[in-house]
Enzyme design. Structure first.
Site, PDB file in Angstrom:
ATOM      1  N   SER A  25       0.849  -1.185   0.000  1.00 22.51           N
ATOM      2  CA  SER A  25       0.000   0.000   0.000  1.00 22.51           C
ATOM      3  C   SER A  25       0.893   1.247   0.000  1.00 22.51           C
ATOM      4  CB  SER A  25      -0.898   0.009   1.241  1.00 22.51           C
ATOM      5  OG  SER A  25      -1.761   1.123   1.221  1.00 22.51           O
ATOM      6  N   LYS A  60      -0.911  -0.795  -4.519  1.00 26.74           N
ATOM      7  CA  LYS A  60      -2.169  -0.129  -4.156  1.00 26.74           C
ATOM      8  C   LYS A  60      -1.828   1.317  -3.848  1.00 26.74           C
ATOM      9  CE  LYS A  60      -4.823  -0.193   0.143  1.00 26.74           C
ATOM     10  NZ  LYS A  60      -5.604  -1.068   1.067  1.00 26.74           N
ATOM     11  N   LYS A  99      -3.101   4.942  -2.405  1.00 28.06           N
ATOM     12  CA  LYS A  99      -4.113   5.706  -1.691  1.00 28.06           C
ATOM     13  C   LYS A  99      -4.513   6.895  -2.568  1.00 28.06           C
ATOM     14  CE  LYS A  99      -4.337   3.516   2.242  1.00 28.06           C
ATOM     15  NZ  LYS A  99      -5.582   2.923   2.736  1.00 28.06           N
ATOM     16  N   ASP A 132      -7.221   2.934  -3.253  1.00 24.48           N
ATOM     17  CA  ASP A 132      -8.010   2.887  -2.020  1.00 24.48           C
ATOM     18  C   ASP A 132      -8.329   4.313  -1.599  1.00 24.48           C
ATOM     19  OD1 ASP A 132      -7.534   1.452   1.335  1.00 24.48           O
ATOM     20  OD2 ASP A 132      -9.237   2.446   0.380  1.00 24.48           O
ATOM     21  N   GLU A 143     -11.101   0.680  -4.017  1.00 13.67           N
ATOM     22  CA  GLU A 143     -11.459   0.246  -2.662  1.00 13.67           C
ATOM     23  C   GLU A 143     -12.162   1.363  -1.898  1.00 13.67           C
ATOM     24  OE1 GLU A 143      -7.972  -1.215  -0.673  1.00 13.67           O
ATOM     25  OE2 GLU A 143      -8.956  -1.322   1.268  1.00 13.67           O
ATOM     26  N   ASP A 149     -14.129  -2.266   2.052  1.00 17.13           N
ATOM     27  CA  ASP A 149     -13.238  -2.480   3.206  1.00 17.13           C
ATOM     28  C   ASP A 149     -14.044  -2.079   4.442  1.00 17.13           C
ATOM     29  OD1 ASP A 149      -9.945  -1.011   4.081  1.00 17.13           O
ATOM     30  OD2 ASP A 149     -11.418  -2.043   5.299  1.00 17.13           O
ATOM     31  N   LYS A 195     -10.319  -7.839   6.719  1.00 16.40           N
ATOM     32  CA  LYS A 195      -9.421  -7.493   7.820  1.00 16.40           C
ATOM     33  C   LYS A 195     -10.015  -8.098   9.090  1.00 16.40           C
ATOM     34  CE  LYS A 195      -7.989  -2.978   6.032  1.00 16.40           C
ATOM     35  NZ  LYS A 195      -8.141  -1.514   6.231  1.00 16.40           N
ATOM     36  N   GLY A 210      -4.651  -4.768   5.491  1.00 15.82           N
ATOM     37  CA  GLY A 210      -3.676  -4.562   6.560  1.00 15.82           C
ATOM     38  C   GLY A 210      -4.016  -3.346   7.405  1.00 15.82           C
TER      39      GLY A 210
HETATM   40  C1  LIG Z   1      -3.385   3.602   8.497  1.00 16.51           C
HETATM   41  S1  LIG Z   1      -4.315   3.041   7.104  1.00 16.51           S
HETATM   42  C2  LIG Z   1      -4.959   1.528   7.597  1.00 16.51           C
HETATM   43  C3  LIG Z   1      -6.111   1.134   6.663  1.00 16.51           C
HETATM   44  C4  LIG Z   1      -5.660   0.893   5.224  1.00 16.51           C
HETATM   45  N1  LIG Z   1      -4.591  -0.089   5.192  1.00 16.51           N
HETATM   46  C5  LIG Z   1      -3.679  -0.093   4.190  1.00 16.51           C
HETATM   47  O1  LIG Z   1      -3.656   0.703   3.287  1.00 16.51           O
HETATM   48  C6  LIG Z   1      -2.622  -1.157   4.278  1.00 16.51           C
HETATM   49  C7  LIG Z   1      -1.806  -0.944   5.510  1.00 16.51           C
HETATM   50  C8  LIG Z   1      -0.809  -2.082   5.686  1.00 16.51           C
HETATM   51  O2  LIG Z   1      -0.039  -2.316   4.737  1.00 16.51           O
HETATM   52  O3  LIG Z   1      -0.844  -2.725   6.752  1.00 16.51           O
HETATM   53  C9  LIG Z   1      -6.838   0.457   4.346  1.00 16.51           C
HETATM   54  O4  LIG Z   1      -7.857   1.185   4.375  1.00 16.51           O
HETATM   55  O5  LIG Z   1      -6.785  -0.523   3.640  1.00 16.51           O
HETATM   56 MG   LIG Z   2      -8.781   0.149   2.713  1.00 13.88          MG
END
Ligand SMILES: CSCC[C@@H](NC(=O)CCC(=O)O)C(=O)O
Ligand SMILES: [Mg+2]
Length: 368
Positions: A135, A161, A163, A189, A214, A239, A263, A291
């Protein structure tokens, strides 16, 4: 085996670099590990919640409070140290899924270590290793993003991925596609940052062959996601919205998603996560393991989950070095874009004791 109580262990891990999402910037991970203590051994869990209630309504201080005042005492009459009994024992308390999940995880680890069974074996893993995605946060510029993506690809990650948020979506996606080609497994995402009024902007992502978009809309806007999916070609993945197997079934039947990010903390534990996996498999909806910046404790369990048969897309379980200078467990490392599923009893890993030397520890007995 008798459950004596839980040790709540909090510590902080600085991140190797700021991780920016549509809801904020993380520069450190406030970690809550829970150690279940029984008369015949112990088990470990890690709580998904962030320090602040920004990803979901749960937050670290609130989890500590609900654990010590409500959830741990509610396990006083658990007839046996068996994880499948934890959810029902906690069901009378509304919400607090991440807090419930960490207790179930620690009990599951204790139970499995005692039985000599791995998480993967218990959950139904069918692979010995899983492909790893990564991510990538929102950056200050497109060149900075391209450098970061190049580095992750160099490290062997199987999927990228990005953001996104309004103002940082089409341009970075186009730049990554143009620089790294059409074969790159690429997804985005939004962490709920858009509304249905942004459907036209989100449709501008369609030409880039993304695996999925996402959680573009707010958690509770299931109908909005169904309408959005009718207006864009990119598959919608949920998610934050998917808090249970029932929520997954409802979202799928309403056409609100074609993919689900699972998750375990968000849904109340690994046993519910497996139920969501099964519901999605029954609807031919692929899933992947999300994650929450877990330490190696959560990573170990997520690798086991990601090895179940319907986890057909690379997840967000990346190497420890993606986020941490030093993990609380021996580091998880990528080998040819994959990571091995731990095979030892329970999680197959434990925290390195000296790395918890400075942690805050609180003992909460199940019987006051
Ligand atoms: C601090 S962001 C946590 C939530 C985010 N998680 C990620 O982007 C992956 C984070 C990881 O690699 O653990 C999601 O919405 O999917
Ligand atoms: Mg997410």
């Amino acid at each position: 085996m008798k459950l004596d109580g839980f040790e709540l262990i909090t510590t902080t891990l600085p991140l190797v670099s700021p991780f920016r999402t549509s809801f904020g910037v993380e520069t450190e991970r406030g970690v809550l590990l829970v150690r279940a203590v029984t008369d015949e051994g112990e088990g470990w869990g890690e709580c998904s919640t962030l320090l602040d209630p920004l990803y979901s309504s749960e937050y670290l201080a609130g989890v500590l409070d609900v654990l010590r005042r409500y959830l741990v005492p509610a396990l006083a009459d658990l007839p046996a140290v068996e994880a499948h009994r934890v959810g029902p024992a906690l069901a009378r308390f509304a919400g607090h899924r991440m807090a419930k999940a960490v207790l179930e995880m620690a009990v599951l680890d204790a139970e499995l270590r005692h039985r000599g069974v791995s998480f993967g074996r218990e959950l139904g893993a069918v692979h010995d290793s899983v492909p790893c995605g990564v991510s990538v946060g929102i950056m200050d510029s497109v060149p900075q993003l391209l450098d970061a993506v190049a580095e992750y690809l160099e490290q062997g990650y199987a999927r990228i991925k990005l953001k996104i948020e309004p103002g940082w979506d089409v341009e970075p996606v186009r730049a990554v596609r143009e620089r790294f080609g059409d074969d790159l497994l690429l997804q985005v995402d939004a962490n709920t940052a858009y509304t249905l009024k942004d459907a036209g902007q989100l449709a501008r992502l369609d030409p880039f062959g993304l695996l999925l978009v996402e959680q573009p809309l707010p958690e509770e806007d299931i109908r909005g996601h169904a309408e959005l999916q009718r207006r864009i070609a990119t598959p919608v993945c949920l998610d934050e919205s998917i808090v249970s197997a029932r929520a997954a079934a409802d979202a799928i039947s309403l056409g609100a998603c074609q993919v689900v990010n699972i998750k375990p903390g968000r849904v109340g534990g690994y046993l519910e996560a497996r139920r969501i996996h099964d519901v999605c498999a029954a609807h031919d909806v692929p899933v992947w393991c999300g994650g929450m910046l877990e330490s190696g404790i959560g990573r170990a369990a997520n690798l086991a989950l990601a090895a179940l048969p319907n986890f057909t897309l690379p997840g967000d379980t990346s190497a420890s070095s993606r986020y941490f200078h030093q993990d609380l467990t021996p580091p998880f490392e990528l080998v040819d874009g994959r990571m091995a599923v731990p095979t030892g009893p329970g999680l197959g890993v434990e925290p390195i004791p000296e790395l918890l030397a400075g942690a805050r520890r609180e003992w909460v007995p199940v019987r006051g």
